[in-house]
Design an enzyme around this catalytic site. Sequence first.
Site, PDB file in Angstrom:
ATOM      1  CE1 TYR A   1     -20.667 107.267-103.715  1.00  0.00           C
ATOM      2  CE2 TYR A   1     -20.641 108.347-101.583  1.00  0.00           C
ATOM      3  CZ  TYR A   1     -20.536 107.206-102.346  1.00  0.00           C
ATOM      4  OH  TYR A   1     -20.317 106.004-101.736  1.00  0.00           O
TER       5      TYR A   1
ATOM      6  CG  HIS B   1     -18.817 101.131-102.770  1.00  0.00           C
ATOM      7  ND1 HIS B   1     -18.789 102.332-103.421  1.00  0.00           N
ATOM      8  CD2 HIS B   1     -19.262 101.403-101.523  1.00  0.00           C
ATOM      9  CE1 HIS B   1     -19.214 103.284-102.607  1.00  0.00           C
ATOM     10  NE2 HIS B   1     -19.498 102.741-101.443  1.00  0.00           N
TER      11      HIS B   1
ATOM     12  CG  ASP C   1     -18.280 101.849-106.801  1.00  0.00           C
ATOM     13  OD1 ASP C   1     -18.774 102.795-106.161  1.00  0.00           O
ATOM     14  OD2 ASP C   1     -17.375 101.136-106.350  1.00  0.00           O
TER      15      ASP C   1
END
Length: 487
Positions: free
Chosen positions: A241, A360, A269
Amino acid sequence: MVTKAEVSKHSSKTNCWVIIKGVVYDLTSFLDAHPGGSGIILKYAGRDATAVFESLHSNDTIEKHLPPKFNLGPVTVSNESQAEEKETNGSAAATTTSIPKTKRVSIKSIINIRDFELAASQILPAKSFAFFKAGADDELSAQWNRTSWQAVRFRPRVLAPIRQVSLKTTILGTEFSCPFFICPAGGAKLAHPTGELSLTRAAAKHDILHWVCNMAGYTQSEISDARNAEAKEQKLFWQIYALSDLAVTEKEIRNAIKLGYKGLALTADAIRAGKRERDVRTSLPDEVDDGHDDDEDDDDGFANNPTVSRSNVWTDFDWVSAIRWLRGITDLPIAIKGIQTWEDAALCMHYGVHPWLSNHAGRQLDGAPSSVETLIAIRKNCPLVFEKCEVIVDGGITRGTDIVKALALGAKGVGLGRGFLYSLVFGEKGVSKAIRILKHEVETAMALLGVTSIDQLSPPHICFSGTPSAPLSHRCNFAFPTYDSLL
Ligand code: HEM
Ligand code: HEM
Ligand SMILES: Cc1cc2nc3c(=O)[nH]c(=O)nc-3n(C[C@H](O)[C@H](O)[C@H](O)COP(=O)(O)O)c2cc1C
């Protein structure tokens, strides 16, 4: 030295100290920046949070993310308060399931991936199971992920000589014994204290890919060092991330490259965390009627759970700046994780990265399409993506047949998140068993379909009628510069 009595006085939002591994930290101004949200830390304000901290974070988390000025020094503990702490400490395993051991599913009785979910629901504390199982809102996408694979049918060809079936393949240029892999998923330590180390060891043993997440409970080097004597080579990929302090993430990528990680994914996402109500419900305080029902500020439990706040994630990227930043750091193959439309898959193609079709695990935007839909939409609208890129797929995979369907539709690698997390409740041997089960199922499906190697799988092996599909009408009519033209 700070005494425990002193620490206990700092137990509010405006004054929040906690003890972690014998050291006192003033987390007051870190609360809003904490990726797990402020609520979870506030629960332990003024107390020792070591057990719950260790169940989620790696050894280098504090060093990496917390400025040294918040370290107030070691705590002094009297014998009585140590004993008392043992009683009340917020251990992740403190609230274990009430199902007696003899009634629980044993590893020997497990014959498919769904069985691991049942076992995990019996073995894990309710909170941990809820964290794994949770989808966003009404969990429609989480359910749809699973059922959409069931909607796809095969077109098996018979009387094809099948002596041996080979599952060997490559994913982003690295060879593996089979095309499915372990997805990056935070919280593995909640399933088993050995967390990612067991996932990695089992993956290495069977020569499959473990795509490690940057929210791992162990450090990058602890994970890259973990392997069994049987494993020849450790082939790991890294997922990131982008944190609001991009320098931290850049350092992490460079370290991963140095340690020999061979591929990279940017998860795109999750700039906010979805509203996962299973988590919220297991995190709400016990109901106490304090006569202040109309105090709105006090009633934000619907959002104040471990997975909602992601305040320190970098949210300003667009395609150009993201790819420029990543390519400025590495030439490794890059996948963008969380692609949910054929248009974004086409953009991956144009920017020279690989689309990772994923919603996800249905934990982010409820109503998001499943990977099957996106695969079919790419086939219909821009099949060139399959030639120019390696398409990675995940979401709702529990069977070898799901994996074979994804491959026939054009996927190169197929990931499982929850399936492997659930198998991890039995430690490395659980993960190893999950891999063996899936290998057996994939091989059986391929033989019955009439193919002997992965590269023989193709769309004619799939029947599209009745399968979920996107309308052919919407075509892309806007233009972006390509990455190359920006250099
Ligand atoms: C010393 C200060 C702390 C720091 C620097 C810190 C840092 C982080 C970071 C960087 C993450 C993102 C995941 C990762 O990279 O590991 C995270 C997630 C999280 N943290 Fe902390 N943390 C701290 C204290 C705590 C405490 C005391 C608790 C519990 C009482 C806690 C509970 C959580 C939870 C539940 C998550 C969410 C996991 C997820 O959504 O996947 N943290 N923390
Ligand atoms: C969001 C949708 C899309 C955008 C923004 C987009 C944008 C672009 C751009 C900017 C170029 C480079 C043009 C140039 O030479 O300056 C390009 C090339 C190209 N596009 Fe697209 N496109 C999209 C969708 C598609 C689709 C759906 C297809 C195929 C069905 C496609 C196939 C191609 C092909 C074949 C080229 C030639 C370059 C190559 O071989 O990669 N594109 N696109
Ligand atoms: C508990 C849990 C934690 C996850 N954590 C991450 C993460 O840290 N980074 C990430 O990119 N994806 C994460 N994911 C998503 C997985 O990588 C993967 O996309 C998804 O689990 C696949 O769906 P499945 O669980 O139905 O197999 C997580 C998923 C779960 C269930």
